[in-house]
Design an enzyme around this catalytic site. Sequence first.
Site, PDB file in Angstrom:
ATOM      1  CG  HIS A  48      17.576   0.382 -31.899  1.00  0.00           C
ATOM      2  ND1 HIS A  48      18.324   1.138 -31.014  1.00  0.00           N
ATOM      3  CD2 HIS A  48      16.812   1.275 -32.588  1.00  0.00           C
ATOM      4  CE1 HIS A  48      18.018   2.417 -31.165  1.00  0.00           C
ATOM      5  NE2 HIS A  48      17.104   2.523 -32.113  1.00  0.00           N
ATOM      6  CB  SER A  70      15.320   5.157 -31.962  1.00  0.00           C
ATOM      7  OG  SER A  70      16.486   5.122 -32.746  1.00  0.00           O
ATOM      8  CG  ASP A 119      20.811  -0.244 -29.123  1.00  0.00           C
ATOM      9  OD1 ASP A 119      21.185  -0.304 -30.308  1.00  0.00           O
ATOM     10  OD2 ASP A 119      19.791   0.358 -28.760  1.00  0.00           O
TER      11      ASP A 119
END
Length: 661
Positions: free
Chosen positions: A624, A493, A579
């Site tokens: 995610h 991320s 995502d």
Amino acid sequence: MQQKTKLFLQALKCSIPHLGKCMQKQHLNHCNFADHYYNRIKLKKYHLNKCLQTKPKISELARNIPSRSFSHKDLLPVKQEKEKSLSKNMDAFEKVRTKLETQPQEEYEIINAEIKHGGFVYYQEGCCLVRCKDEEADNDNYEVLFNLEELKLDQPFIDCIRVAPDEKYVAAKIRTEDSEASTCIVVKLSDQPVMEASFPNVSSFEWVKDEEEEDVLFYTFQRNLRCHDVYRATFGDNKRNERFYTEKDPSYFIFLYLTKDSRFLTMNIMNKTTSEVWLIDGLSPWDPPVLIQKRIRGVLYYVEHRDDELYILTNVGEPTEFKLMRTAADTPAIMNWDLFFTMKRNTKVIDMDMFKDHCVLFLKHSNLLYVNVIGLADDSVRSLKDGKLVPMTVFHKTDSEDLQKKPLLVHVYGAYGMDLKMNFRPERRVLVDDGWILAYCHVRGGGELGLQWHADGRLTKKLNGLADLEACIKTLHGQGFSQPSLTSLTAFSAGGVLVGALCNSNPALLRAVTLEAPFLDVLNTMMDTSLPLTLEELEEWGNPSSDEKHKNYIKRYCPYQNIKPQHYPSIHITAYENDERVPLKGIVNYTKKLQEAITKHTEDMGEGYQAPNIILDIQPGGNHVIEDSHKKITAQIKFLYEELGLDNTSVFEDLKKFLKF
């Protein structure tokens, strides 16, 4: 009691505007305050002052550490009077260690949500929500409350469980690995448990009981990753479901929190730097909520309740200040955020008294050494940018010889004021057993050292995190931990920003990189306000659409913007098709531009140049990050071993002991 609390809240409405005023300041050291305030014990001013007289400052402790070479013997207490308390702490630790060492490796597992309420433990067993009596928790004697397969979801798991006060109902939030969408089910507890209701897209939820002894469920509704609506619902004969509150500012989100004594439900409305808290009376949930303090830009605070008094944790004031607000009694009610944050981190494992003279935390399990370096005096561990001390955590086998020839896997995050995750992962244990060194760099932008640590690594200070990461890796190499040709770097991320930036600025430090759902195109993402999280994250990255200074600064570090023809480490990227947090488009564009730059550099270098491998693995689904994906884990480990030229014959056999293929 109820009348007293109501009177207290009425008084609170009048006194709370003085929240930001410092009525009394006390200089504190965070090393000595934890065991007194960690459980919100009421402190008397004279006792507080007495505690402060004999403790050195954290900076002084750090300067007294001579080097990075430590033995577990360094932790042995010098004074005889400390031995009793130390022995008690170590006995508890030894029990845990003994259990870990005697437990077969095949039995390690990642445990899902579990909660104790009344005389029962509620948890997930297989594909069912179950409960068992507390004393029978280690047996297979449990009661099935709900079969998750009834929801027709692909591999569902329970993310969170909440039990109604009188155990008439239990609510559970259920998700799947390939999506962030969740469903909250409510099960009526009886001889024949039955699902009473289900609500889609629930984020946080809590139970309270009203004056009529009726259970009321408050929950937040999430739409496009934005959590702006609060609902309340009742069940049984008096069934209802109504919207309670809607937040109008799209840059804020809401989460619900029940105080530890279950007396009040707090509705926390916040963004990355500002918060506003409303109190919902747990005994009168139909009454209008009470505003604690309206939002003030840059002021974060959280509220707890105990014995008819509110305890407010805030970032108002300097890091070494203690703030006092008089509420129902002459009791400290406001404490500085940075102090509590740091102290809470340092008291989690055993006892700060064991480490106050070293500022180093050791845990030794079997042949694994865990070293958490909180502060070092050696100049070589300072960030090259401004001499800031940066914490690192290093794992390796104690019997490892010639660490310079061992492979190194460096972890980093450095965003949103969040701590770098160091939770147990099967693949990490396998790597350590196979001789790897694992290093965790707690760079600025994260939350390990409090709010200022975060502030020093966001907006127009984001390059500090990059300088910290580079300094950490150079320090590891300089102190004999591996070498560039055996060094790999991993992040997920927002951590991808620092990793991608380092690949552009100093790729020679690395041989291989693995990224999962990485944030790589900061500039274009933050200029697209149609994306779900852009408005919420302006406080972290800046607003390049309206602020030219922010735009130019982002251009300096944005991984996508700074790709150029040069040598790069090999990079493995795992992305997810749907995502919503990190759009696939940005990752694909980054990969394409990187491959073009590598192709040009390869042509310029001529025959004989070994180009790096760039792999983009796009997984189906809308989640995610999927921590437990066996396919992802094996692909990443295979990539690392191949790129570093290591023999992976035994590693996958060892991995099978932990993962069920």
